[in-house]
Design a protein around this motif. Sequence first.
Motif, short mmCIF file in Angstrom:
data_model
loop_
_atom_site.label_atom_id
_atom_site.label_comp_id
_atom_site.label_asym_id
_atom_site.label_seq_id
_atom_site.Cartn_x
_atom_site.Cartn_y
_atom_site.Cartn_z
N THR A 128 0.27 2.67 7.18
CA THR A 128 0.65 3.09 5.83
C THR A 128 -0.58 3.29 4.95
O THR A 128 -0.66 4.23 4.16
CB THR A 128 1.60 2.06 5.19
OG1 THR A 128 1.01 0.77 5.28
CG2 THR A 128 2.94 2.05 5.89
N HIS B 241 6.30 10.19 1.47
CA HIS B 241 5.28 10.55 0.47
C HIS B 241 4.23 11.47 1.11
O HIS B 241 3.85 12.50 0.54
CB HIS B 241 4.65 9.25 -0.04
CG HIS B 241 3.42 9.43 -0.87
ND1 HIS B 241 2.38 8.53 -0.86
CD2 HIS B 241 3.04 10.39 -1.72
CE1 HIS B 241 1.43 8.94 -1.67
NE2 HIS B 241 1.81 10.06 -2.21
N PHE B 242 3.81 11.12 2.31
CA PHE B 242 2.79 11.89 3.03
C PHE B 242 3.31 13.32 3.29
O PHE B 242 2.62 14.31 3.01
CB PHE B 242 2.49 11.17 4.36
CG PHE B 242 1.44 11.82 5.21
CD1 PHE B 242 0.11 11.49 5.05
CD2 PHE B 242 1.78 12.76 6.18
CE1 PHE B 242 -0.87 12.08 5.85
CE2 PHE B 242 0.82 13.36 6.97
CZ PHE B 242 -0.53 13.00 6.80
N GLY C 59 1.67 5.29 -4.92
CA GLY C 59 1.65 6.74 -4.89
C GLY C 59 3.05 7.29 -4.70
O GLY C 59 3.46 8.24 -5.36
N ALA C 60 3.81 6.65 -3.81
CA ALA C 60 5.17 7.13 -3.55
C ALA C 60 6.03 6.96 -4.79
O ALA C 60 6.79 7.85 -5.17
CB ALA C 60 5.75 6.36 -2.38
N SER D 191 -1.65 6.82 3.24
CA SER D 191 -1.87 6.97 1.80
C SER D 191 -3.22 7.59 1.52
O SER D 191 -3.36 8.43 0.63
CB SER D 191 -1.82 5.60 1.11
OG SER D 191 -0.56 5.05 1.22
N SER E 119 -7.12 5.52 -3.61
CA SER E 119 -6.65 6.90 -3.37
C SER E 119 -7.28 7.86 -4.37
O SER E 119 -7.71 8.96 -4.01
CB SER E 119 -5.13 6.98 -3.47
OG SER E 119 -4.55 6.17 -2.49
N VAL F 164 6.35 5.59 2.59
CA VAL F 164 4.98 6.13 2.62
C VAL F 164 4.93 7.41 3.44
O VAL F 164 4.24 8.38 3.09
CB VAL F 164 4.00 5.06 3.16
CG1 VAL F 164 2.60 5.63 3.31
CG2 VAL F 164 3.96 3.86 2.24
N SER G 264 -4.11 0.13 -3.76
CA SER G 264 -4.38 1.33 -2.96
C SER G 264 -4.45 2.57 -3.85
O SER G 264 -5.10 3.55 -3.49
CB SER G 264 -3.29 1.51 -1.92
OG SER G 264 -2.07 1.75 -2.57
N ASP H 50 0.76 -1.21 0.00
CA ASP H 50 0.00 0.00 0.00
C ASP H 50 0.80 1.27 0.00
O ASP H 50 1.82 1.33 0.60
CB ASP H 50 -0.67 0.06 1.33
CG ASP H 50 -2.06 -0.28 1.23
OD1 ASP H 50 -2.56 -0.42 0.14
OD2 ASP H 50 -2.63 -0.39 2.26
N GLY H 51 0.21 2.27 -0.59
CA GLY H 51 0.81 3.58 -0.49
C GLY H 51 2.05 3.66 -1.33
O GLY H 51 2.54 4.72 -1.68
#
Length: 1972
Positions: free
Chosen positions: A491, A543-544, A189-190, A495, A455, A540, A451, A185-186
């Motif tokens: 995580t 990324h956040f 996106g990262a 995300s 998202s 993650v 994920s 997960d996440g």
Amino acid sequence: MIQDDEFEFLVTTPDRIEALGFKPQKEILTNHILPYAAELDEESARFLEQVKTNLAKAVMLREMKPACGVWSSRLMKYIRIHGLKFSKEVHIALIKLAYELVLIPDLEPCKVHKFATMFLMLTKKRQLLSPEEFTLPWRPLHELGKKLFDKNSTHIGMYHYLTPKRSCKQEVNMLDMIRKFLSGDGLDGALDLFGLSGQDESELPTSLEGSYISMVKCARPYFDVSATKEILDELLPQINPWSADTHIIGQLAVFLPVALAPEHAAQGHLLWFDEIMTLWDTCYNAQCGIADLMTLFSGLAKRNPGAIDWTPHVPKMFMRFFHALNLPVSYKDMQITRNHSLDMKHVASWIVWSMSPNGVVLKHLRCFLTGVESYLHSANSGRWSYKLRDLLRKLAREFLNRIRREREKRFTESWENQTPEPYRLRDEDITEFVHIVLEPTLQAVYSRSGSLDISVALQNLATLRPAIVVPPLLERLRTSLTSLTEPHRVTAAMSAVAAVARPMLRGPDSGYPEGPTHVVPFLMAVLPGLDPNDIKKTVVTLHFILIFTWMVPIIDCSSAHEHWDDLTEEELLTCESTAQFEDFVLVFMDRLFVIIESSVLEHVRLDTKETDCVRSKTDAVMETAISSAATAVLMQCSPKIFNEALRKFKAFATETTFETNVSGSMVGVLLRVFARINSEATLSAFLPKLCEDLTEILSTDETLHEENPPRDLMYRLVLLMHVVECDGTVLLKYIPDIIPILDRALKLHAIYALTRACEVLSHILTSLCYLDLKEWRSSPKDYGAAPEKWLPIREWGSGCLLKDTDFKWHVPSAEEAECAQMLLDRYLKAEAVRLRQWLSGERDMCRERRLRSFYIINAVLACSTFYPPPDEEPVPLLESNVPATSIPFTSGVKYEVKLDGENVRAAVTRLLLDVQARLLADKSDDTRGLEMLIQVWERVVVMKGLRGGPGLEARLRSYGALERALDGRGGATTGRGVSGGRGAGAARLRMLTADAARLHDDSRYDLVCEAGITPSALKALHALAELSVNTYSSVRILAQIRLYWMLSHYPYSYRALVPSLGEELRKGGQGDEWHAKHKGMLFMMLGPRAGPLIAKQDWDVVRVLWPAILNAPLSEKPSMVRLEQAFSDTLHRHFPSVNTRLTMSSAAVEAASLLLTEAQLNDATFMQLLNTAVDRELAVSDKTEKIYLEVINELVKVVETPNVQWRRLELAMQMLTYCPSLQTSYPVCAVRAAIRSLLHDDIAVRRTAQRLTHYVLKQRKHKLVKMFVNPYEVAGVPKPEKRVPGYRKDLEWAIWSEDNIPKTDEEWEKPWVRNSKYGFYAWPEKLEVAAPSSQQTFSSDLRPEEMEEGERFIYEFFTDDANVDKLVTFLTVEEKKGKDKFNGIRFSLFKILFSQFGEQVSDKFIEHAIRCAKATDAQESQQRFAAEIAASALRAPRYWPRERALNMYQKATDIIEAGLSSVTAETLEDWGTCMATGAEKLEPARGGNVLKALLQLCAPPPATQAEPDQDASFIVCARLYALQGAMGSLRWRAAPLAAKLLQRLEEANFIQHPYQNVRETVGSLLMTIFDTELVFPGGQSGGAPNLAEFLASVQPRLAALYDKHGDIVIKTAASAAAAIQCSAADESSECGGTARGRAPPDLAPVATRLAHAPRLPHDHHASVDDDAPQPEAGESSDTEGSGVVSSRIDKALVARLDSALRLAGDSAAPAPRDHAQALNLLTTVLRGCMGVIVRGVANNAATHYSLARVACGVAARGPPQPHDELPRAAAGLLASLALALHDPHAFDVAQQHLDALALGRSWWARLACLDFAQPLLFYGLPMLCDKVERAVRAEKFALKLMRDPRLEVRQAASKLLTGLMHCRALPDESRTIGALMRSCRSKELVERHCGVLGLCAYLASRPYSLGAALGDVLAELARHTSAPDPVPAAIRAALADFRRTHQDDWPKHREQLTEEELDLLADLTSPPSYCA
């Protein structure tokens, strides 16, 4: 492309329009923010004039290669660089030209793909041109599609096109590695942020099919208004519901215009909507691509909103969506259904665009998503998960798009259809939609995969309503952050929150003012997630942080209240929280330092050098992640906070000396981040001390000579290397300090240290020459002046309009150019002089010294923008009347650095050529030197080395993903007062705009190309080619990579290499050196990957290379063998059909002339060329054809060479098959070679020769003479007013009938239907049929001397008995044991051969075939050969005269008869294929005798004539199977024959045959028979057998199965024996087991006693099952009310009976005959009906319910056993019927039958009907939702069975109620709960149990949430824990399940319960304590 209408308006001023001479259609706005924007108008004007003029000239002069190819590529580059920057008139002219280019007759597929892509680029922005401005004809495009995808050529491989996939091998490997390492997960996106994202959906199509379909969709809006009717008239008559060809319906779905204006509705959708919807309803199960109609309906809903009232269609559409999800809901886990796949994109689109304020669609959507919600939970993932997540994502995105299209000005002012006012979505509709979709989306947040989909869905929902979406996500993150044991939850939650970051920050704009107040607390809270021990969590978390900090200026605003008096309460809170920003940044830096310190690479062994260590891929990813996040944080800092961070970082970086591989490198990367953001402060903090330390360390010569340099030197070099990557203007003042250090460092002996020193020099030059942004903060305002002059918190999450971006660029200045010149003179000149001395022999040079020179030269060449390409005339590689010119290009860099006054690239090229020549002559073993030399070559030939990181394509993709993730458009806005006015909030983020500008600048460099290859570049190309064949593989590999780049960059440059390659291969050689060279050349030809040299679509190249490869010296080394095998594979994948002749269409020439001015058209030189263009085109075609024939001759020479090596022979044969031409036939020599190779000893050669012979025959096939007839005149019926598909009067002439069989030649020559796709749905206006056989010409009609030479050779070969005998011998040899199958190529080969050459050829093969078929010891391969010949003989005489055709048909029938008499299990399938293939195109009337003969042969005779077992059952099955193959191919054309066959089966009693294998075959045959019944509304069933009538006729014959109560009795041996002794009244109404034999007489008394015993389990051996459900107190044992009393049985007695039955076995006397026959009949009919449901075309579920009661009565007790034939058949029918699509009528019928079954006497049947009801009602949810009466009925059904006397039935019914509650299908749940509570208090135990089960069902129906009535339900259940059994057991089980399913989110659930409810739950779920 950046969208900013306001800015576009600003830049298209009248002055600019006047300067340009036109108003641009749609330019790329990014160009206006580049530093050299002022020069781009002039550049684009010159570029456009070049492209427009030269493309038009190329077309008019009919020069496809190279001119059209080159200039169309240039046009696409222009569009990528400048957008659609031309006037509307030019735009339309270019579109028309592109359209005509695609339609050039016989154009090769690669060019079609190229021109189609060009058309797409021109028409993608459909809003720019309305259909009123121009139209395009649809028919030529349709004809092109028919040609491109015509099965005759494509399926056999003669017309071969590519489906390439863009290859990003490096990135993919990296991605795979990280996925394996981190999984989950996440991450997606990262990875997007770090440039490692997957492919973008919006990329242009990469396959011919994709580009063709996209082209049709783009052209569709511009079809004429009358096109709809024409398309329908063309395509509807071709629909054949039984066809497996999806092309026709696919064409219908993409061609029909769906965007016609409402005033044209009568000429648009009103013509077809009802008819097409009826087609889908009627033929739901068809395989002819019926699901593609979803594309059509979704397009209509989207492009014509409000045009259709979708309300009546909503329930059935949602039922289809349920079926398309492939959910695991089925009867007893039996997934017996055809998979109906729908593209979720179209499903989402239809749902969103059919919504209206009446709320019907929203109501169904709620019902639909509630039904599937639990399948989104991570615990329930499976094959359905991807589709569900995909649907949620697309629903949210499409809904947001609709809101934007209805509300944004740029859409509402477009020419496209607008949503009518009453149909538009209101704010309350938006809120309701968000509520509906959010709940299932939240379920999927913790999903282990996908994920990214979730998202995106959350982001779009939050954009619409942040106040609804964001709080639950924040709550989840808050609770998960406190958990130490569930890292995945953390995580996943991070995300999810990161996905909604922008809507959350912009909360005050859209009714969520508290959004920003949570930001700082959460940023602080996630910092512990930066954990060196958990890489995934760290990535993650970074990324956040990255996502939030990009949108939040990190400025302390806690004093804002002093300067601003209008702050709201939330703004005050937010301002106060920003006081923690400084702490956040410092703690963030601390956490990064911890990660760096834990990444130190320690050496286990003391003798390990630092240089030997290679860092892992994970370290590389971490470094990228840290760099990206740190850049975001530090870029956004206020000066004060930045300085604090810099101070902290300086202390950390200088206090410790880190190793330089991992941790040191990370420190360096962080230092680079600081230097890029604030060069002045960072350089002053670090450089003086660094210079001082390095000067001291490098002062001694010992340091320079050390092999293992000291760590402190290395570390400081790494720091210096990174700190100089900064603003060049700031760096200038430090250059004097750095130069002395460089002078010393560049003399270091250790390569590891020298490379770092060279990188310092390289980075200095890069900083001086690069064009780059100085900052890309989220706001252009002064960060030092906040919060006094502006308030940052009001700009959180806001974008920046283009006019306000105010970017500061670093553009190289004169001082920087001077500095670069000084460095070049100081270092490059010195090295050049030194190398020249070595070359002239003045001074010797050791390897290390030479290597150092290469390193230094490589470093100095880094400032590529200061080194323009040499100004040289290009080398012409290909003659052209419209030669390519250099693209006008502005780089923004005005200065040039020279080497001794000469162009640097030209000078270095000369030097390198000399150095390479000397190296290869003297020092050929200096591999490191050669490898470094190749890197220098790369710097010389590549114009701009990108800044490192992934390639441009990957960066563009990751930018696209990020842009979508942070898109702020479409949300509700309250108009907060941000600077820039309303709209700035939703604009693109400033840092994204910066990224776009940077990328656009880079891509301009990437797209630029010169007129051709310059002499310098050509020398470099040859130099790299020389290194590509070096002895050392490492050198070869590196050189080939650079060579491939050059070949891709310079058009047609490969032609410079080809002659030398061919020559070298021809010369050959020996030894290791030749082996390396040979290998290098083969690898060169296999690259570049995008278009390998060996597969260039250029016959000149093929002419040289292919023969050269085949004639090169042989090598048996394994690597060479593998390489040669790779050639075949590469050619197959990359060498499509290539033109040998081409004629430019006059329409294209005419379209091109519109782009030229009068003056250009009348230019004398051009006129002269134009006048000779046609002759020149003809000459080019003749020349190309000549070269093609030479290629074929060369290949044939190899094939015919005696004793040629077998691998070369196979490759040559394969090469021959890769180049069949549709324009030029194979020459005679190729025909000879192919035909002779049929008799070759090598099996692979023979196999290829068969394909080749097929091609040869196809090319020489005589053209069929056709004519057009009026089908209604032929039928003798007037044309009907209304089109009614199906069996009609005018169709009878095309259907089999005894009367239709031609008796005379005259009848034979009447028109007949060639193609079965015509007729059934409708007739076309004019039907194309074959002319009479007297007008046809075949080779057999010619004398040998009249034949063409190749044709004559074929004739002579196949009329030679010896050849045929030998060929048959080979064809009957087994190739792969157990793998051989009926061969399509061989069948097609014989079919054409027999058809063209007639009996003289066919008779010999047929003799052999009959011999093989009749042989008693026939091998599989012989039977297979006979089957292929039989199928060919059936198909060949289609167009022959009657006498000859009938004769051939008779011979084919003889083969089939012989074959089906000696068929084996292995060849059964082959004979089935033979019959299906042979009958596929058999005309039922002309082939009527064949069909009669087949029926006579295969269908059983009437029972009076013979006993069923006259033939072996296997032979009977084989014949029926073969007949089924023929019937399956003929379908509607043989409907009366199907009826006749059914009659024959009935007469022969085959439907109740005693043998199981025959029954199974007959069951399958029944499916084929009844599949011919397809009745459209208002139509007739014609002569097709009627299933309903058949089932009605079967019912009386099943009477023997029923007892006097109407219950089914299936007699076991025991019950059969009992029947003899007992009266019918005492007979048990239900005994398990299939009848196998009667019990012996001595067991009769026992059997009598057993008849009164409880039911024995259903088993052949009737053994006792101690676990069988036992009756409860007050219940009867099996059939309630029958008065049978339970009694105890002596187990020993039962065992004795069991043993006796086993001993008696099959020899026991049979059960009563009529009972056994009824069982057999039922089994067969059940199996047949299951087949009709699953595989039949028609959608007629209602018909089958007449069998539902019987099926429930005999369905398996428990899981079906393999040997239980009848229960398995019954379960199969129920499983398939439950999953069948039910229309409203069928669903009502189903409910009626369920109600009737609930009243049945057998509890097993009631239990089975509950199992059946679960999937039925689940898939019928839309029906329940549609009408409340249905829901009430379903509820009553469940509640009735919950009061059943039998416990098992009650329990099953409660599961059904659980499902109904879970899906919210009950009409009034609270009323139901109240009724259940009243039942709980009943005195009756059954009623009380019913109430408790109902309340337990309520608990179970909310597995992941809490119901509103939970407290009342728990209180009621608590009162019954001490009730009599089975009540407490039900409560315990329900509460155990409740605890299990609510465990994950218990903290959240606990907060929703009161203290009393928690205590109650604890009492109920905790076991009682027995301690006093």
